[in-house]
Design a protein around this motif. Structure first.
Motif, PDB file in Angstrom:
ATOM      1  N   GLY B 329      28.622  56.046  47.799  1.00  0.00           N
ATOM      2  CA  GLY B 329      28.174  57.394  48.154  1.00  0.00           C
ATOM      3  C   GLY B 329      29.294  58.342  48.536  1.00  0.00           C
ATOM      4  N   VAL B 330      30.555  57.943  48.296  1.00  0.00           N
ATOM      5  CA  VAL B 330      31.676  58.799  48.705  1.00  0.00           C
ATOM      6  C   VAL B 330      32.164  59.674  47.558  1.00  0.00           C
ATOM      7  CG1 VAL B 330      34.061  58.865  49.571  1.00  0.00           C
ATOM      8  CG2 VAL B 330      32.429  57.211  50.515  1.00  0.00           C
ATOM      9  N   ARG B 331      32.568  59.072  46.444  1.00  0.00           N
ATOM     10  CA  ARG B 331      33.241  59.833  45.386  1.00  0.00           C
ATOM     11  C   ARG B 331      32.318  60.283  44.266  1.00  0.00           C
ATOM     12  NH1 ARG B 331      36.198  54.956  44.271  1.00  0.00           N
ATOM     13  NH2 ARG B 331      34.327  54.306  45.350  1.00  0.00           N
ATOM     14  N   ARG B 335      24.110  59.825  47.418  1.00  0.00           N
ATOM     15  CA  ARG B 335      24.413  59.655  48.833  1.00  0.00           C
ATOM     16  C   ARG B 335      23.147  59.945  49.635  1.00  0.00           C
ATOM     17  NH1 ARG B 335      28.989  62.884  52.281  1.00  0.00           N
ATOM     18  NH2 ARG B 335      30.351  61.766  50.848  1.00  0.00           N
ATOM     19  N   SER B 340      24.175  59.227  59.968  1.00  0.00           N
ATOM     20  CA  SER B 340      24.929  59.957  60.984  1.00  0.00           C
ATOM     21  C   SER B 340      26.348  59.416  61.139  1.00  0.00           C
ATOM     22  CB  SER B 340      24.207  59.902  62.323  1.00  0.00           C
ATOM     23  OG  SER B 340      24.013  58.549  62.685  1.00  0.00           O
ATOM     24  N   ASP B 341      26.629  58.214  60.610  1.00  0.00           N
ATOM     25  CA  ASP B 341      28.021  57.759  60.584  1.00  0.00           C
ATOM     26  C   ASP B 341      28.330  57.076  59.241  1.00  0.00           C
ATOM     27  OD1 ASP B 341      27.470  54.959  60.634  1.00  0.00           O
ATOM     28  OD2 ASP B 341      27.239  55.034  62.802  1.00  0.00           O
ATOM     29  N   LEU B 342      29.590  56.738  59.039  1.00  0.00           N
ATOM     30  CA  LEU B 342      30.035  56.285  57.717  1.00  0.00           C
ATOM     31  C   LEU B 342      29.393  54.961  57.300  1.00  0.00           C
ATOM     32  CD1 LEU B 342      31.970  57.003  55.369  1.00  0.00           C
ATOM     33  CD2 LEU B 342      33.672  55.561  56.475  1.00  0.00           C
ATOM     34  N   GLN B 343      29.379  53.989  58.236  1.00  0.00           N
ATOM     35  CA  GLN B 343      28.781  52.686  57.919  1.00  0.00           C
ATOM     36  C   GLN B 343      27.327  52.849  57.495  1.00  0.00           C
ATOM     37  OE1 GLN B 343      29.875  49.613  57.559  1.00  0.00           O
ATOM     38  NE2 GLN B 343      31.973  50.253  57.957  1.00  0.00           N
ATOM     39  N   MET B 345      25.984  55.455  56.259  1.00  0.00           N
ATOM     40  CA  MET B 345      25.915  56.133  54.962  1.00  0.00           C
ATOM     41  C   MET B 345      26.076  55.133  53.813  1.00  0.00           C
ATOM     42  SD  MET B 345      28.323  58.936  53.214  1.00  0.00           S
ATOM     43  CE  MET B 345      29.210  57.673  52.336  1.00  0.00           C
ATOM     44  N   HIS B 347      25.390  51.877  53.892  1.00  0.00           N
ATOM     45  CA  HIS B 347      24.206  51.021  53.861  1.00  0.00           C
ATOM     46  C   HIS B 347      23.001  51.749  53.267  1.00  0.00           C
ATOM     47  CE1 HIS B 347      26.496  48.368  56.525  1.00  0.00           C
ATOM     48  NE2 HIS B 347      25.593  47.448  56.296  1.00  0.00           N
ATOM     49  N   GLN B 348      22.782  52.966  53.743  1.00  0.00           N
ATOM     50  CA  GLN B 348      21.568  53.676  53.294  1.00  0.00           C
ATOM     51  C   GLN B 348      21.686  54.156  51.865  1.00  0.00           C
ATOM     52  OE1 GLN B 348      20.532  56.593  56.229  1.00  0.00           O
ATOM     53  NE2 GLN B 348      19.946  55.025  57.712  1.00  0.00           N
ATOM     54  N   ARG B 350      23.338  52.793  49.422  1.00  0.00           N
ATOM     55  CA  ARG B 350      23.188  51.644  48.527  1.00  0.00           C
ATOM     56  C   ARG B 350      21.743  51.127  48.537  1.00  0.00           C
ATOM     57  NH1 ARG B 350      27.630  48.920  46.932  1.00  0.00           N
ATOM     58  NH2 ARG B 350      26.935  46.823  47.488  1.00  0.00           N
TER      59      ARG B 350
END
Lengths: 95, 480
Positions: B329-331, B335, B340-343, B345, B347-348, B350
């Motif tokens: 979900g980054v590049r 997404r 609310s945080d990177l981890q 993001m 998990h959700q 994917r």
């Protein structure tokens, strides 16, 4: 190979997956069954057998260490869910 | 016979002779897609205007007397696992539902260079994981021979499009049988080339030591024609083989006299439908009458269903779990908007983006690679893979080719196996070994079963022996 629900949770965390309790239960049963099936491989004597990791000839493939410009850079970056001036924006990492 | 029913080599002939223009041919196919595809669901994206523009360009260059490529003006469908620049490449997944490829896969670029017209993107099991096309985010494709049946998978859309005459030919990808099995179920020809024969640059990776791109076509001559176009060394794929590409059409009609064809005894044992077995045996007899020598061979490991399926699903899922870690979900890709945080993001994104079968395989692959289980499963499977390769090497010291079934039965009904992953995996028993050993294989229709569905035969050859493979396949096709 009996897989426990704790195994499923541990593996899901490694795989960065968030599973519902229903999914966790279903995968506990399914993975146990599939891994049981894979136990059959132990009937085969593989002592001294070299593993096959890939099928290409052993030598690594080298190329000149030269930079190439990807022509569609704008199209590439436009795929980002959240781009700010060529930086990928993500939610906060530390508190 | 309508234009849509033509093979690629017939279309080339008609276009060259001026019987028809490329735009006219594209329009005939688009009309047919509009009437048929609502039921078959073979296509996930169709860009009629872009296809017409390519066809228009070919027609103009033909009028000017320019030299054209070997597939000039022929409409070809592409499995949605290969990048086609400027269009969506979704891999049948929600996680890539809005992804627009910024470049062409090498196989696609080679089709363009041969002046083929890229007709559209075909349906598939998500990330090429499945044997029925039921795992697609865009709904299942159906078997045009019987709409209650699956077209097979994972290249189900490509097979269905060719069988429904909504494509002249198509490309697919084969990781454990995903070209050969749907070809068999839909009654067309499906070729999985030798590992390294066709560049995978721009093919969305599933299991990198197994994946290979191959054509799905109406006849063997088309398979040879397309293979010649898409093959060859590519510096962008480190596994691409630097082996000369022969003219695969040249020796197609050389017959089978003098060839030794092995019949692996394990391929005809328990689990094989009696009608399918009879059809393969009849095929073997016809080869013998034409001058081939038949030989019984034994593949104690490579012909053993449980060893092959076991080794395959360990290796394939392990590699998939690593390959699919890039979807974060980054590049690019989906997404989740909730995190609310990177981890969270990761998990959700994917969990919301991947479907059930993909999650199951990521879980299985992560499990077999995890600390404490690596040796027991992954290393063991890699050693069994060596035994499978050795079985084939022994068989090919005496035989030029091996003959057997593609699948244990004809196409099954939608919904029949979707709730039982292991039953679905067992459908691949005759096809996974070619991928584990890197060998070329082809599926050719040989008979029609009582239920009206096609029965396919599979031929396997040593690495880079596609000429012999296609020559025997052509003979089987002509005498079926």
């Amino acid at each position: 190979m009996a897989v426990s629900i704790d195994d499923v949770r541990r593996v899901a965390a490694l795989a960065r997956l968030e599973l519902s309790s229903g999914e966790q239960e279903r995968l506990t049963t399914e993975l146990s069954r599939i891994l049981d099936y894979m136990e059959k491989l132990n009937e085969l004597d593989t002592d001294g057998v070299e593993p096959t990791a890939h099928l290409t000839p052993d030598a690594s493939v080298f190329r000149a260490d030269e930079r190439e410009r990807f022509e569609a850079l704008r199209e590439l970056l436009s795929q980002a869910p959240d781009l700010r001036e060529n930086y990928f924006r993500v939610p906060r990492i530390i508190d | 016979m309508s234009e849509a029913q033509w093979t690629a080599h017939e279309a080339v002939q008609r276009l060259t002779s001026g019987d028809i223009g490329s735009v006219e041919l594209i329009d005939a196919l688009i009309t047919r897609i509009e009437s048929e595809d609502e039921r078959v669901n073979a296509y996930v994206h169709l860009d009629a205007d872009a296809a017409r523009a390519q066809a228009q360009d070919v027609d103009e260059r033909r009028q000017r007397g320019d030299t054209l490529g070997p597939l000039a003006g022929v409409p070809i469908a592409i499995k949605d696992v290969m990048c086609v620049r400027g269009g969506r490449t979704t891999c049948g997944s929600r996680i890539l539902a809005d992804y627009v490829a910024p470049y062409d896969a090498t196989a696609v670029a080679k089709l363009r260079a041969a002046d083929a017209v890229l007709l559209g993107k075909t349906n598939m099991d998500e990330f090429a994981m499945g044997s029925s096309n039921e795992n697609s985010h865009f709904g299942p494709a159906r078997n045009p021979r019987d709409l209650d049946r699956v077209p097979g998978g994972s290249s189900g859309g490509s097979a269905a499009a060719v069988a429904a005459d909504t494509a002249i030919a198509a490309l697919g990808s084969d990781t454990g049988g995903s070209v050969r099995q749907p070809a068999g179920y839909c009654g067309i020809v499906g070729l999985k080339p030798t590992y390294g024969r066709v560049s995978r640059y721009g093919l969305v990776a599933f299991a990198s030591s197994l994946d290979q791109i191959g054509p799905l076509t109406k006849d063997v001559e088309d398979a040879a024609l397309l293979l010649g176009v898409i093959s060859g060394h590519d510096a962008s794929d480190a596994t691409s083989a630097d082996v000369e590409v022969p003219d695969y059409c040249q020796k197609l009609r050389a017959g089978v006299e003098g060839l030794t064809i092995g019949l692996p005894e394990q391929f005809f044992g328990e689990g094989l439908d009696a009608e399918t077995a009879a059809a393969i045996e009849a095929t073997a007899s016809r080869l013998e009458s034409a001058g081939a020598k038949l030989q019984n061979v034994s593949l104690p490991v490579a012909g053993h269903a449980e060893y092959c399926i076991g080794a395959y699903y360990v290796v394939a899922t392990a590699e998939a779990s690593a390959n699919l870690s890039r979807y974060d979900g980054v590049r690019f890709g989906y997404r989740s908007g909730e995190a609310s945080d990177l981890q969270q993001m990761y998990h959700q994104s994917r969990s919301e983006g991947f479907g059930d079968e993909v999650k199951r395989r990521i879980m299985l692959g992560t499990y077999v690679l995890s600390a404490g289980y690596y040796d027991a499963y992954y290393l063991k499977a890699q050693k069994v893979r060596t035994l499978i390769r050795e079985d084939f090497s022994r068989a090919f010291t005496d035989c030029d080719l091996l003959l057997g079934p593609v699948s244990p039965t004809t196409a099954f009904c939608l919904g029949d196996k979707i709730d039982d992953p292991l039953q679905m995996y067992l459908n691949d028993i005759y096809t996974v070994t070619a991928n584990l050993a890197g060998l070329p294989g082809v599926s050719v229709p040989v008979a029609t079963a009582q239920n009206g569905l096609p029965i396919g035969a599979q031929l396997l050859a040593p690495a880079f022996a596609e000429e012999t493979l296609l020559r025997a396949a052509h003979h089987i096709e002509q005498t079926a």
